[in-house]
Scaffold this motif. Structure first.
Motif, PDB file in Angstrom:
ATOM      1  N   ALA A  28       0.854  -1.196   0.000  1.00  0.00           N
ATOM      2  CA  ALA A  28       0.000   0.000   0.000  1.00  0.00           C
ATOM      3  C   ALA A  28       0.887   1.242   0.000  1.00  0.00           C
ATOM      4  CB  ALA A  28      -0.921  -0.007   1.214  1.00  0.00           C
ATOM      5  N   ASP A  30      -0.304   4.224  -1.320  1.00  0.00           N
ATOM      6  CA  ASP A  30      -1.343   5.104  -1.866  1.00  0.00           C
ATOM      7  C   ASP A  30      -1.673   6.271  -0.932  1.00  0.00           C
ATOM      8  OD1 ASP A  30      -2.394   3.013  -0.132  1.00  0.00           O
ATOM      9  OD2 ASP A  30      -4.388   3.793  -0.580  1.00  0.00           O
ATOM     10  N   GLU A  31      -0.732   6.659  -0.091  1.00  0.00           N
ATOM     11  CA  GLU A  31      -1.016   7.795   0.789  1.00  0.00           C
ATOM     12  C   GLU A  31      -1.485   8.988  -0.052  1.00  0.00           C
ATOM     13  OE1 GLU A  31       1.849   6.209   0.579  1.00  0.00           O
ATOM     14  OE2 GLU A  31       2.512   5.515   2.541  1.00  0.00           O
ATOM     15  N   SER A  32      -2.508   9.668   0.444  1.00  0.00           N
ATOM     16  CA  SER A  32      -2.976  10.879  -0.230  1.00  0.00           C
ATOM     17  C   SER A  32      -1.846  11.907  -0.231  1.00  0.00           C
ATOM     18  CB  SER A  32      -4.189  11.443   0.506  1.00  0.00           C
ATOM     19  OG  SER A  32      -3.826  11.713   1.845  1.00  0.00           O
ATOM     20  N   THR A  35      -1.248  13.190   3.336  1.00  0.00           N
ATOM     21  CA  THR A  35      -0.583  12.232   4.235  1.00  0.00           C
ATOM     22  C   THR A  35       0.869  12.018   3.836  1.00  0.00           C
ATOM     23  OG1 THR A  35      -2.673  11.084   4.589  1.00  0.00           O
ATOM     24  CG2 THR A  35      -0.683   9.870   5.143  1.00  0.00           C
ATOM     25  N   LYS A 103      -6.083   3.866  -5.485  1.00  0.00           N
ATOM     26  CA  LYS A 103      -7.016   4.266  -4.413  1.00  0.00           C
ATOM     27  C   LYS A 103      -8.032   5.233  -5.044  1.00  0.00           C
ATOM     28  CE  LYS A 103      -5.904   7.535  -1.607  1.00  0.00           C
ATOM     29  NZ  LYS A 103      -5.337   7.159  -0.339  1.00  0.00           N
ATOM     30  N   LYS A 143      -8.885   0.474  -4.529  1.00  0.00           N
ATOM     31  CA  LYS A 143      -9.016   0.384  -3.076  1.00  0.00           C
ATOM     32  C   LYS A 143      -9.913   1.491  -2.543  1.00  0.00           C
ATOM     33  CE  LYS A 143      -6.853   2.029   0.317  1.00  0.00           C
ATOM     34  NZ  LYS A 143      -5.824   2.569   1.208  1.00  0.00           N
ATOM     35  N   ARG A 145     -11.235   2.783   1.422  1.00  0.00           N
ATOM     36  CA  ARG A 145     -11.065   2.539   2.862  1.00  0.00           C
ATOM     37  C   ARG A 145     -12.154   3.247   3.655  1.00  0.00           C
ATOM     38  NH1 ARG A 145      -7.503   6.031   6.003  1.00  0.00           N
ATOM     39  NH2 ARG A 145      -7.082   5.177   8.075  1.00  0.00           N
ATOM     40  N   GLU A 184     -11.897  -2.276   2.095  1.00  0.00           N
ATOM     41  CA  GLU A 184     -11.127  -2.041   3.327  1.00  0.00           C
ATOM     42  C   GLU A 184     -11.967  -1.385   4.421  1.00  0.00           C
ATOM     43  OE1 GLU A 184      -7.588   0.345   2.840  1.00  0.00           O
ATOM     44  OE2 GLU A 184      -7.053   0.183   4.941  1.00  0.00           O
ATOM     45  N   GLU A 186     -11.718  -0.444   8.021  1.00  0.00           N
ATOM     46  CA  GLU A 186     -10.673  -0.376   9.052  1.00  0.00           C
ATOM     47  C   GLU A 186     -11.242   0.100  10.384  1.00  0.00           C
ATOM     48  OE1 GLU A 186      -7.178   2.074   8.346  1.00  0.00           O
ATOM     49  OE2 GLU A 186      -6.316   1.490  10.280  1.00  0.00           O
ATOM     50  N   LYS A 226      -9.729  -6.267   2.878  1.00  0.00           N
ATOM     51  CA  LYS A 226      -8.557  -5.710   3.579  1.00  0.00           C
ATOM     52  C   LYS A 226      -9.004  -5.229   4.960  1.00  0.00           C
ATOM     53  CE  LYS A 226      -4.961  -2.175   3.221  1.00  0.00           C
ATOM     54  NZ  LYS A 226      -4.046  -1.468   2.326  1.00  0.00           N
ATOM     55  N   SER A 267      -1.946  -2.843   8.289  1.00  0.00           N
ATOM     56  CA  SER A 267      -1.132  -2.962   9.508  1.00  0.00           C
ATOM     57  C   SER A 267      -1.635  -2.043  10.617  1.00  0.00           C
ATOM     58  CB  SER A 267       0.352  -2.708   9.223  1.00  0.00           C
ATOM     59  OG  SER A 267       0.584  -1.449   8.642  1.00  0.00           O
ATOM     60  N   GLY A 268      -2.251  -0.948  10.270  1.00  0.00           N
ATOM     61  CA  GLY A 268      -3.025  -0.153  11.229  1.00  0.00           C
ATOM     62  C   GLY A 268      -2.255   0.598  12.295  1.00  0.00           C
ATOM     63  N   GLY A 296       0.781  -0.842   4.625  1.00  0.00           N
ATOM     64  CA  GLY A 296       1.380   0.419   4.213  1.00  0.00           C
ATOM     65  C   GLY A 296       2.566   0.679   5.113  1.00  0.00           C
ATOM     66  N   ARG A 297       2.284   1.310   6.262  1.00  0.00           N
ATOM     67  CA  ARG A 297       3.361   1.723   7.161  1.00  0.00           C
ATOM     68  C   ARG A 297       4.309   0.595   7.563  1.00  0.00           C
ATOM     69  NH1 ARG A 297      -0.838   4.523  11.088  1.00  0.00           N
ATOM     70  NH2 ARG A 297      -2.116   2.969  10.006  1.00  0.00           N
TER      71      ARG A 297
HETATM   72  C1  5MM Z   1      -1.044   4.160   2.592  1.00  0.00           C
HETATM   73  O1  5MM Z   1      -2.095   4.795   3.315  1.00  0.00           O
HETATM   74  C2  5MM Z   1      -3.399   4.609   2.751  1.00  0.00           C
HETATM   75  C3  5MM Z   1      -4.051   5.893   2.404  1.00  0.00           C
HETATM   76  O2  5MM Z   1      -4.208   6.707   3.522  1.00  0.00           O
HETATM   77  P1  5MM Z   1      -4.755   8.219   3.341  1.00  0.00           P
HETATM   78  O3  5MM Z   1      -5.706   8.254   2.185  1.00  0.00           O
HETATM   79  O4  5MM Z   1      -5.410   8.475   4.656  1.00  0.00           O
HETATM   80  O5  5MM Z   1      -3.573   9.096   3.101  1.00  0.00           O
HETATM   81  C4  5MM Z   1      -4.215   3.728   3.715  1.00  0.00           C
HETATM   82  O6  5MM Z   1      -5.531   3.543   3.282  1.00  0.00           O
HETATM   83  C5  5MM Z   1      -3.526   2.410   3.779  1.00  0.00           C
HETATM   84  O7  5MM Z   1      -3.561   1.796   2.503  1.00  0.00           O
HETATM   85  C6  5MM Z   1      -4.179   1.467   4.765  1.00  0.00           C
HETATM   86  O8  5MM Z   1      -4.565   2.143   5.937  1.00  0.00           O
HETATM   87  C7  5MM Z   1      -3.191   0.403   5.134  1.00  0.00           C
HETATM   88  O9  5MM Z   1      -2.025   1.032   5.604  1.00  0.00           O
HETATM   89  P2  5MM Z   1      -1.432   0.633   7.015  1.00  0.00           P
HETATM   90  O10 5MM Z   1      -0.324   1.625   7.231  1.00  0.00           O
HETATM   91  O11 5MM Z   1      -2.545   0.719   8.015  1.00  0.00           O
HETATM   92  O12 5MM Z   1      -0.941  -0.783   6.810  1.00  0.00           O
END
Ligand code: 5MM
Length: 341
Positions: A28, A30-32, A35, A103, A143, A145, A184, A186, A226, A267-268, A296-297
């Motif tokens: 992942a 795909d951070e905006s 972010t 995304k 994707k 979320r 997704e 979450e 997801k 991963s959250g 992602g993180r």
């Molecule tokens: C990579 O972050 C994704 C997009 O976040 P924003 O749109 O808020 O910037 C996020 O959706 C991400 O794909 C999921 O939360 C999974 O990432 P993590 O870090 O939780 O594994």
């Protein structure tokens, strides 16, 4: 269903199967813009479009990435950018044996009628046209979320229902366009709630998502779920052991039919090591669908910290990503060993 109408569904099933193929997961990235910019600045890197592009090229071009990564989720900005040699991102990763994803949600916004901090994920307006354009650019999957906050009063029934409906409308639109939807929902780790409360909320959220997906005729064989892992709130002092997280998570997931293509966890906010340990513990439990990662993180944080925007440290960043991918790919490959056929 007519023969024509079933074609996108069949294509989706093939793509979804590839996304959750044994030993592979999804990256992942795909951070905006907001972010990603904040994360770059925190790492001491100027938040420009070119630096976001350089960072995503570093990740995508990591040597051997396709050994453990089946697909990479990008945001709109990246999908319209190119590698330094002028090759569009989607074309470049396709050539590396990796599926490009996009995304398509427009972010979680305050939910009118919801309780404090509750959100609804927006982005349905004009979605079919955007999906057609993304398919033309080369996106194989998408994707969306939805975000749920745990408190004594939340998530409210209204927030659970509204977000489930949006996820289902998104998923149906994706399948109509021949694009695999990553669905997704979450449930955030924020709070001091117990693992049992997380299980209860996650189960409620999933039940609503399943209902709405069914009402719109979404083919579960052509989606990738997801979800969050079922864990205690991050404000509690003692983390549950991997075996406890694994058992609680799979118990909630059991409500999903065998037809579901696969599960790829977020991963959250868990540490990279904890997310991997939890994922590995799950491989010991028999399930009808593969359980893999779409972190992602937990995949990219070490890479950003090692790169910090310096050309001469691109290899360090790529080595850091490769190490996390290898650890997670090894974790999911343990399924074959722990559950011999
Ligand atoms: C990579 O972050 C994704 C997009 O976040 P924003 O749109 O808020 O910037 C996020 O959706 C991400 O794909 C999921 O939360 C999974 O990432 P993590 O870090 O939780 O594994």
């Amino acid at each position: 269903m007519s023969e024509l109408a079933s074609e996108p569904t069949s294509a989706c099933r093939q793509i979804a199967e590839r996304m959750v193929a044994p030993g592979k997961g999804v990256l992942a990235a795909d951070e905006s813009i907001a972010t990603m910019s904040a994360r770059l600045e925190k790492a001491g890197v100027e938040a420009t479009a070119e630096n976001r592009r350089r960072y995503r090229e570093l990740l995508s071009a990591t040597p051997g990435l396709a050994d453990g990564v089946s697909g990479i989720i990008f945001c709109d900005e990246t999908l319209r950018q190119t590698f330094a040699d002028g090759t569009p991102f989607a074309t470049a990763v396709h050539a590396l044996g990796i599926l490009p994803g996009i995304k398509v949600d427009a972010g979680a916004k305050p939910l009118p009628g919801g309780l404090e901090r509750e959100t609804i994920t927006e982005g349905l307006d004009g979605l079919p046209a955007r999906l057609a354009e993304y398919a033309g650019i080369g996106a194989a999957f998408a994707k969306w979320r939805a975000v749920y906050v745990i408190s004594d009063a939340t998530p409210s029934a209204g927030a659970v229902r509204a977000n489930a409906n949006a996820l289902a409308r998104y998923a149906a639109a994706c399948q109509a366009a021949g694009i695999v939807p990553i669905v997704e929902p979450e449930v955030l780790m924020d709070g001091t709630h117990s693992i049992e409360r997380c299980a209860e909320v996650t189960a409620d959220v999933h039940a609503a998502v399943r209902e709405e997906l069914a009402l719109l005729g979404v083919d579960l064989g052509g989606i990738v779920l997801k979800p969050n892992m079922v864990v205690e709130g991050n404000g509690t002092s003692v983390p549950s052991a991997p075996e406890v997280v694994a058992a609680a998570t799979v118990e909630v997931l059991r409500a999903w039919p065998a037809e579901l293509a696969g599960v790829a966890f977020l991963s959250g906010g868990q540490s990279p090591e904890r997310a991997t340990a939890n994922l590995e513990a799950m491989q010991a439990i028999a399930t009808p669908w593969p359980l893999t990662f779409s972190f992602g993180r937990a995949l990219v944080d070490p890479a950003l910290a090692a790169w910090v925007g310096k050309d001469e440290q691109v290899v360090d960043g790529q080595n850091a990503l490769a190490a996390r991918v290898a650890a997670n790919a090894a974790a999911v490959r343990r399924r074959a060993e722990l559950q011999p056929a």
